[in-house]
Write a protein that holds these residues in place. Sequence first.
Motif, PDB file in Angstrom:
ATOM      1  N   GLY A   4       3.264   1.708 -27.693  1.00 62.72           N
ATOM      2  CA  GLY A   4       3.557   3.119 -27.508  1.00 62.72           C
ATOM      3  C   GLY A   4       3.197   3.966 -28.719  1.00 62.72           C
ATOM      4  O   GLY A   4       2.364   3.603 -29.553  1.00 62.72           O
ATOM      5  N   VAL A   5       3.856   5.139 -28.825  1.00 62.88           N
ATOM      6  CA  VAL A   5       3.584   6.007 -29.969  1.00 62.88           C
ATOM      7  C   VAL A   5       4.071   5.380 -31.263  1.00 62.88           C
ATOM      8  O   VAL A   5       3.576   5.718 -32.349  1.00 62.88           O
ATOM      9  CB  VAL A   5       4.215   7.406 -29.778  1.00 62.88           C
ATOM     10  N   GLU A   6       5.037   4.472 -31.185  1.00 59.97           N
ATOM     11  CA  GLU A   6       5.463   3.764 -32.390  1.00 59.97           C
ATOM     12  C   GLU A   6       4.280   3.039 -33.026  1.00 59.97           C
ATOM     13  O   GLU A   6       4.184   2.948 -34.255  1.00 59.97           O
ATOM     14  CB  GLU A   6       6.572   2.756 -32.061  1.00 59.97           C
ATOM     15  N   ARG A   7       3.378   2.547 -32.200  1.00 61.04           N
ATOM     16  CA  ARG A   7       2.189   1.859 -32.711  1.00 61.04           C
ATOM     17  C   ARG A   7       1.053   2.843 -33.000  1.00 61.04           C
ATOM     18  O   ARG A   7       0.439   2.805 -34.064  1.00 61.04           O
ATOM     19  CB  ARG A   7       1.720   0.799 -31.713  1.00 61.04           C
TER      20      ARG A   7
ATOM     21  N   LEU B 113      14.931   5.222 -21.692  1.00 61.64           N
ATOM     22  CA  LEU B 113      14.256   6.486 -21.388  1.00 61.64           C
ATOM     23  C   LEU B 113      12.929   6.568 -22.143  1.00 61.64           C
ATOM     24  O   LEU B 113      12.896   6.498 -23.373  1.00 61.64           O
ATOM     25  CB  LEU B 113      15.146   7.669 -21.764  1.00 61.64           C
ATOM     26  N   ALA B 114      11.838   6.711 -21.396  1.00 59.00           N
ATOM     27  CA  ALA B 114      10.483   6.816 -21.953  1.00 59.00           C
ATOM     28  C   ALA B 114      10.095   5.609 -22.787  1.00 59.00           C
ATOM     29  O   ALA B 114       9.297   5.707 -23.719  1.00 59.00           O
ATOM     30  CB  ALA B 114      10.344   8.101 -22.779  1.00 59.00           C
ATOM     31  N   ALA B 115      10.645   4.445 -22.443  1.00 59.65           N
ATOM     32  CA  ALA B 115      10.408   3.248 -23.252  1.00 59.65           C
ATOM     33  C   ALA B 115       8.929   2.921 -23.384  1.00 59.65           C
ATOM     34  O   ALA B 115       8.462   2.532 -24.464  1.00 59.65           O
ATOM     35  CB  ALA B 115      11.156   2.058 -22.640  1.00 59.65           C
ATOM     36  N   HIS B 116       8.172   3.072 -22.316  1.00 58.97           N
ATOM     37  CA  HIS B 116       6.763   2.686 -22.367  1.00 58.97           C
ATOM     38  C   HIS B 116       5.931   3.675 -23.169  1.00 58.97           C
ATOM     39  O   HIS B 116       4.864   3.307 -23.691  1.00 58.97           O
ATOM     40  CB  HIS B 116       6.203   2.543 -20.947  1.00 58.97           C
ATOM     41  N   VAL B 117       6.370   4.909 -23.276  1.00 64.41           N
ATOM     42  CA  VAL B 117       5.684   5.876 -24.128  1.00 64.41           C
ATOM     43  C   VAL B 117       6.095   5.669 -25.579  1.00 64.41           C
ATOM     44  O   VAL B 117       5.259   5.683 -26.480  1.00 64.41           O
ATOM     45  CB  VAL B 117       5.978   7.317 -23.683  1.00 64.41           C
ATOM     46  N   LEU B 118       7.388   5.473 -25.817  1.00 65.65           N
ATOM     47  CA  LEU B 118       7.870   5.275 -27.186  1.00 65.65           C
ATOM     48  C   LEU B 118       7.380   3.961 -27.760  1.00 65.65           C
ATOM     49  O   LEU B 118       6.971   3.887 -28.922  1.00 65.65           O
ATOM     50  CB  LEU B 118       9.395   5.313 -27.206  1.00 65.65           C
ATOM     51  N   GLY B 119       7.417   2.891 -26.974  1.00 66.88           N
ATOM     52  CA  GLY B 119       7.068   1.574 -27.466  1.00 66.88           C
ATOM     53  C   GLY B 119       8.237   0.942 -28.196  1.00 66.88           C
ATOM     54  O   GLY B 119       9.397   1.274 -27.967  1.00 66.88           O
ATOM     55  N   TYR B 120       7.953   0.050 -29.127  1.00 68.03           N
ATOM     56  CA  TYR B 120       8.998  -0.626 -29.877  1.00 68.03           C
ATOM     57  C   TYR B 120       8.442  -1.067 -31.224  1.00 68.03           C
ATOM     58  O   TYR B 120       7.231  -0.961 -31.484  1.00 68.03           O
ATOM     59  CB  TYR B 120       9.559  -1.825 -29.103  1.00 68.03           C
TER      60      TYR B 120
END
Length: 834
Positions: A187-190, A156-163
Amino acid sequence: MSGTWRVVTVGVILAAMLALLGLRLWTVQVTGVQEYQARAEFNQVRVVNTPAPRGDVFDRNGVLLAGTRPSLAVVVDMALVTDETIDLLSRNLAAFLDEPASSLLETFANANSGAQLILAMDLTEERALLLLERREDFPGVAVIPQPVREYPGGDLAAHVLGYIGRPSAEDLERPDVRGNDVVGKAGVERFYDDQLRGTEGLVKYRVDADRTILSKTGEKAPQPGNNLHLTLDAAVQAQLQASLREGLELARRLEMEERVDALAEVGIDARMALARQEAITAIREAVARIAETAGIKDEDEREEAEAAALLERESLPDADELGEGDVLKALYDGLPVDSAGVCVPAQRVVLGVDQRSRLSGTVERSIRLISVTESRDTKSAVVVVDGERFVVAEGDLFATTLRTTTIDQDRIVLTHSDKWCPVRSVGVVEDPRDGSIIAMGSYPSFDPTAFVSGLTSEEWELLGTANAFTNFAVQGLYSPASTFKVVAYMLAIEEGIYPLDRPIADRLLGTEQPGEDVAFGEEQAVDELQPLTSDTDAYNCTGSLRFEFNDGSSQVYRDWKRGGHGPLDLHGALQASCDLYFWEIALRVWNERSDDDGINNENLWQEWARAFGFGEATGVDLPFEKQGLIPDRAWFREEQRAGTGRVRATGPWVGGDLMNAVVGQGTVLVTPLQLANGFSTMVNGGTLWEPRVVDRITDQEGTVLYPTDPVALASVELSAASVTLFRRDLQQVVNGPLGTARRAFESFGEGVEDVGGKTGTAEVIKAEAEVDQVDTAWFVGVAPVFNPQYVVSIVVERGGSGGKVAAPIARQVLQHLVGGSESVTPLEAGADAD
């Protein structure tokens, strides 16, 4: 006498040395005792840093999207591991962790002397106590709490969250990042990594002379990072992702149905026989032209004609050399399919030497790697596919569908691909009132949790084959097709620039009737045509447009609807997506660009496009955003000078280039986010917002540290009347009799009259046969259309037409937005409309 002096000299030297020694002993035992006691104590203490939990990430309603849980970890401090203890440690840890001792020894050998290696996570308290009670058997080992990132929603929302992951060389240039840290990679993680990372803690251990940990003497707890509160709505995000997945699956099924229908009309044998006959005919014609040159008296002309005909002959394939893949293309039965027999754009194939496998397809093929050889710095492989032998290097395309990506000493990696199969679907939901992103994603996707424990190289390559890690909403560049007609629409209505009058007679031909294509027959004179003067003047929107450039050359452009649309004004042209109307606007801008009484601005259309944010990055708070492209003469010349291959090698920027751009083709490129943001600007009255995915940043107590208030980048001067008309026309695209999305929204239910949008179909691969043509499908939807709160941008790469595939996906998302999840109806194909 001299002997006496020698004795005295030696005595003096010995006395001085004894005095210095006594002074040193006094310093050590009396004056420096505190310093040396501190050093001795320090030598018995080992400090280990403990990582800080990353801050949490929530949606706009407080739903946790990314969090952290505690975990007991087995940590080996390599500074406490000696050559004498490393074998003992490896054997005991191997038994404790149930891993090979040789693997642990290799890990230790490759580690730095001061590294802290995490060898296992999620220890139970019982197993942790066992390690602590047997410290002498595990030299250098400690049990340390470690924060573990978790994503409760999976993808869910992987591309927004990032990794997250270990730092790269670029990350290590940051002064606060070390090699053992965990940092945001996408993503926002970065983008918000500095905010999400907390402050490290530490644990102090007492060790003996053999570096064995004796006890824990102190601890400083780490401080978690700050929390992100996104503008995303988890429920809308889930619906968007479900619709994108179903939409891509629908597009692929439709593609397979088209192939089946095409083969039902004309089978493989008939198509191959026809291709062979055409090849034989072409060769005979080339040979005949060679023979005809013998009659030419001028020797130079004869040699030139013979050479040209011979070159043509040599370039033609022999009839018996025609491969099914070359003839059938999208109908070839060796293209990759999944377990259900549905096309897939690419599959990864790995073969070891002397290994045999099967290539998927409606008819499977056998493949075997015979050998790998290396000559200097070049590797090549011998591969047999269904009995046919190929010698290939990296990058080679062979056996119709295969491309070599990697050749190692004992294996080969291939990509088995189908360029006609729909690739991916991408979507954005934006609030046009402030630029907030409510949902964003693309499919295929990934689960960020996989990066916590670490992806294997094979898992990474499999996901990489589908480009699953890329956020195509901000990184994908596409031709926007007919969705981009809205720019010319606004230009026309605000600048008062409309097509030349074209009531019944064609621009040059007086024989055409409504609904007929332009013929190449006899021309007849017509009166000089005058521009239309208002948005309600009718224009004869036929199936094709023949026009003349200033240099006297002429060309024919075909509308997507070959039979034409009949008389339409500006509003009907947008609703029915008439290409001719907008081509004519481009021609007027081009032909009158230097007319003091006319337009007098070659880049007028480009200026309007850039005013709505196209051609530059939106500024969204996500990494790696692409800026898109709005082409003009200056850009065209620079591309020619640089020899990039993106434009013609010779010749100037011409009116035809502008005509292509106006309908979103040619070299125009946008991201799905840019298109959503541009539409938002038009429907909200002219405010160009900077899109954002983070609403605010808080500390662990909930105090707001950094509110990310909406930022208006620009204001486009649009009249209230223009905005009202535009909204009405979008509403008619969905609800009106001419609307290209009408069929897709038939099952919308209550509230459909409050929905609007625009379809688009971008040509990717042009082919003579319809089944071989590849188009990218677009739809941008708005709701409530007369008081906009949502703009939905959908693209299906190589998915077909906008009305057939993209509009139904957007329909489901808009149903959820307007009426909730219970109002969403099953996904069905719409009409095959531009």
